[in-house]
Write a protein that holds these residues in place. Sequence first.
Motif, PDB file in Angstrom:
ATOM      1  N   ASN A 190      41.479  36.670 -96.103  1.00  0.00           N
ATOM      2  CA  ASN A 190      42.775  36.543 -95.433  1.00  0.00           C
ATOM      3  C   ASN A 190      43.890  37.164 -96.253  1.00  0.00           C
ATOM      4  N   SER A 191      43.519  37.803 -97.380  1.00  0.00           N
ATOM      5  CA  SER A 191      44.527  38.385 -98.260  1.00  0.00           C
ATOM      6  C   SER A 191      44.211  39.851 -98.511  1.00  0.00           C
ATOM      7  N   PRO A 192      45.139  40.760 -98.314  1.00  0.00           N
ATOM      8  CA  PRO A 192      44.873  42.187 -98.538  1.00  0.00           C
ATOM      9  C   PRO A 192      44.661  42.543-100.000  1.00  0.00           C
ATOM     10  N   THR A 193      45.073  41.661-100.914  1.00  0.00           N
ATOM     11  CA  THR A 193      44.893  41.955-102.345  1.00  0.00           C
ATOM     12  C   THR A 193      43.646  41.297-102.930  1.00  0.00           C
ATOM     13  N   ASP A 194      43.062  40.367-102.179  1.00  0.00           N
ATOM     14  CA  ASP A 194      41.873  39.633-102.657  1.00  0.00           C
ATOM     15  C   ASP A 194      40.621  40.326-102.118  1.00  0.00           C
ATOM     16  N   TYR A 195      40.313  41.479-102.676  1.00  0.00           N
ATOM     17  CA  TYR A 195      39.207  42.264-102.115  1.00  0.00           C
ATOM     18  C   TYR A 195      38.158  42.589-103.178  1.00  0.00           C
ATOM     19  N   ASP A 248      27.512  42.552-110.971  1.00  0.00           N
ATOM     20  CA  ASP A 248      28.843  42.538-111.582  1.00  0.00           C
ATOM     21  C   ASP A 248      29.841  43.184-110.629  1.00  0.00           C
ATOM     22  N   ASP A 249      31.056  42.683-110.667  1.00  0.00           N
ATOM     23  CA  ASP A 249      32.132  43.266-109.876  1.00  0.00           C
ATOM     24  C   ASP A 249      32.302  44.735-110.268  1.00  0.00           C
ATOM     25  N   ALA A 250      32.182  45.603-109.274  1.00  0.00           N
ATOM     26  CA  ALA A 250      32.367  47.043-109.515  1.00  0.00           C
ATOM     27  C   ALA A 250      33.442  47.596-108.584  1.00  0.00           C
ATOM     28  N   THR A 251      34.447  46.771-108.289  1.00  0.00           N
ATOM     29  CA  THR A 251      35.535  47.189-107.412  1.00  0.00           C
ATOM     30  C   THR A 251      36.278  48.384-107.990  1.00  0.00           C
ATOM     31  N   ASP A 252      36.776  49.244-107.118  1.00  0.00           N
ATOM     32  CA  ASP A 252      37.546  50.426-107.515  1.00  0.00           C
ATOM     33  C   ASP A 252      36.701  51.358-108.371  1.00  0.00           C
ATOM     34  N   ASN A 253      35.574  51.807-107.781  1.00  0.00           N
ATOM     35  CA  ASN A 253      34.706  52.814-108.412  1.00  0.00           C
ATOM     36  C   ASN A 253      34.178  52.382-109.770  1.00  0.00           C
ATOM     37  N   GLY A 254      33.675  51.161-109.824  1.00  0.00           N
ATOM     38  CA  GLY A 254      33.015  50.696-111.036  1.00  0.00           C
ATOM     39  C   GLY A 254      33.873  49.840-111.925  1.00  0.00           C
ATOM     40  N   GLY A 255      35.134  49.701-111.610  1.00  0.00           N
ATOM     41  CA  GLY A 255      35.987  48.825-112.401  1.00  0.00           C
ATOM     42  C   GLY A 255      35.749  47.370-112.039  1.00  0.00           C
TER      43      GLY A 255
END
Length: 510
Positions: A190-195, A248-255
């Motif tokens: 429900n949050s655009p920043t919580d992705y 592991d979290d790899a959001t934003d191209n591996g970050g």
Amino acid sequence: MAQSSNDALLYSPNQPFGTARAQSLGGAGIGLGGDYSSAHSNPAGIGMFKTGEFLISAGLGLTNNSSNYLGNNQLDNKGNKTNFQMPSIGVIFASNKGTGEHAWNNVSFSLGYTRMANYNNKIAVAGYNDKSSFSDSWVDQMWYDNVEAIKNNYPLGGSLGYRAGLIDLFKHTNGTEEVMSNASPQRPTNSPTDYLTAVQQRGIVETRGGLNEFAFAVAGNYGNRLYIGGSLNVPSVNYREDFTVMEDDATDNGGNRPNNDFGYFDYRQFLKRTGLGIGAKIGVLYKATPRFRLGGAFHTPTYYSLHDSYTADIEVNTENYMGKQYVHSNDVTNGYPVEYDYNYVTPLRAMAGVTYFFGDITHVSNTQGFITADYEYVNQSSGKFKMSNARNDEKVLNENISAIYKAVSNVRVGAELKFATLYAVRAGFAWYGNPYSNDAYNANTDASRKVYSAGFGYRNKGLYADLAYSYSQGNDRYRLYTSNVPALTPAAATLDYTRSNVVLTMGLKF
């Protein structure tokens, strides 16, 4: 349901087995006889013994796998395993009446065991996944469950994830709830920043143990030309599997995007499987001429009674949600492992062999040798699980076996040259057909195996020693997980497989 259609191949050997002599010949011997390994392939070959014999074998195996998963074939993708083994121990008792060409000349018996399959292996896969998480396979199981069921009914997976904060109930703005995984790139928010856009996945499967077959064989020799034999076989399953998945979290191209309710999880499952089977083998061997032999054998389906014992644990970091949590399956089951008892029936096997002897065969001291070849047929899709307390699971597993596997042909060829009375050199080749049907589920993988082998033998009066080396290579496929939503199921990893075996057999005739 913890059992898998992949288990079917655990009880269907795809490697040469037995003594060093048998392995150096590529496992060929249906039309040869005269080796203890005949008790486990063509029992008629035991009838060729006219003296007693005791033998013991020891060996070393080295297995290597490299994988390609989601485009990664370089990082965290190699597994290797080394193990000591005892491929065979046996004793043969022979009576030699020598009553002529139109009578039963002798009857021979054998008792011993042979390792039919070596389970020591390690597979490692790793890849960047922006479609799904391993934990999505747990969510699939929980779609229609209430909170109590989610918390307690899945002690080997989903319930651990829920208690550790990995699995959660997401509440939509309209008030409806759905089960979700905080590790899934497809999770609702429900949050655009919580992705969360992707996870880095690593999977490791490490197995140990073997399939050891105990056999009592008896064979008769009629006129030194026709040999008929049979064996009662009791295989023993000792299988251990450690299965690990790390994400592991790899959001934003591996970050790693901080504070998005997922940092990592490490999941481990431990399986101990034991069991016994019962089956029989019958065979015939015929000396058409002094230089030419024919053989054939049937192996009845083997009926296994199996027991599985599972435990599992998980460590999760959901950051600001629940932080770091650790949960063990014992926390869900009040300290008990998750156990299953069931049966499995293997396919029927049929095989035939031929041997041609060359050189001066008038006396054993002369230079001579042979070429031998086997053909084997087995319908891998006909294996069946039997689960009296879980008929629906039984139906699903057996349907999967029928769909995933197919009938295969296996070919084995070997040759031996004896010289200077005491010595022998050997070479062999085996080709085991692809057991998988050609479809997308199996990644269109050709999982046929090639085995190259060579060996050396020494015989002096009542003592002998044989040394063999074999090298197996082939491809395979491995699925880390599947989902009920096809778009969430990652492509199967493809595997490059090799195994080296060194075996020494020493024997004493009496």
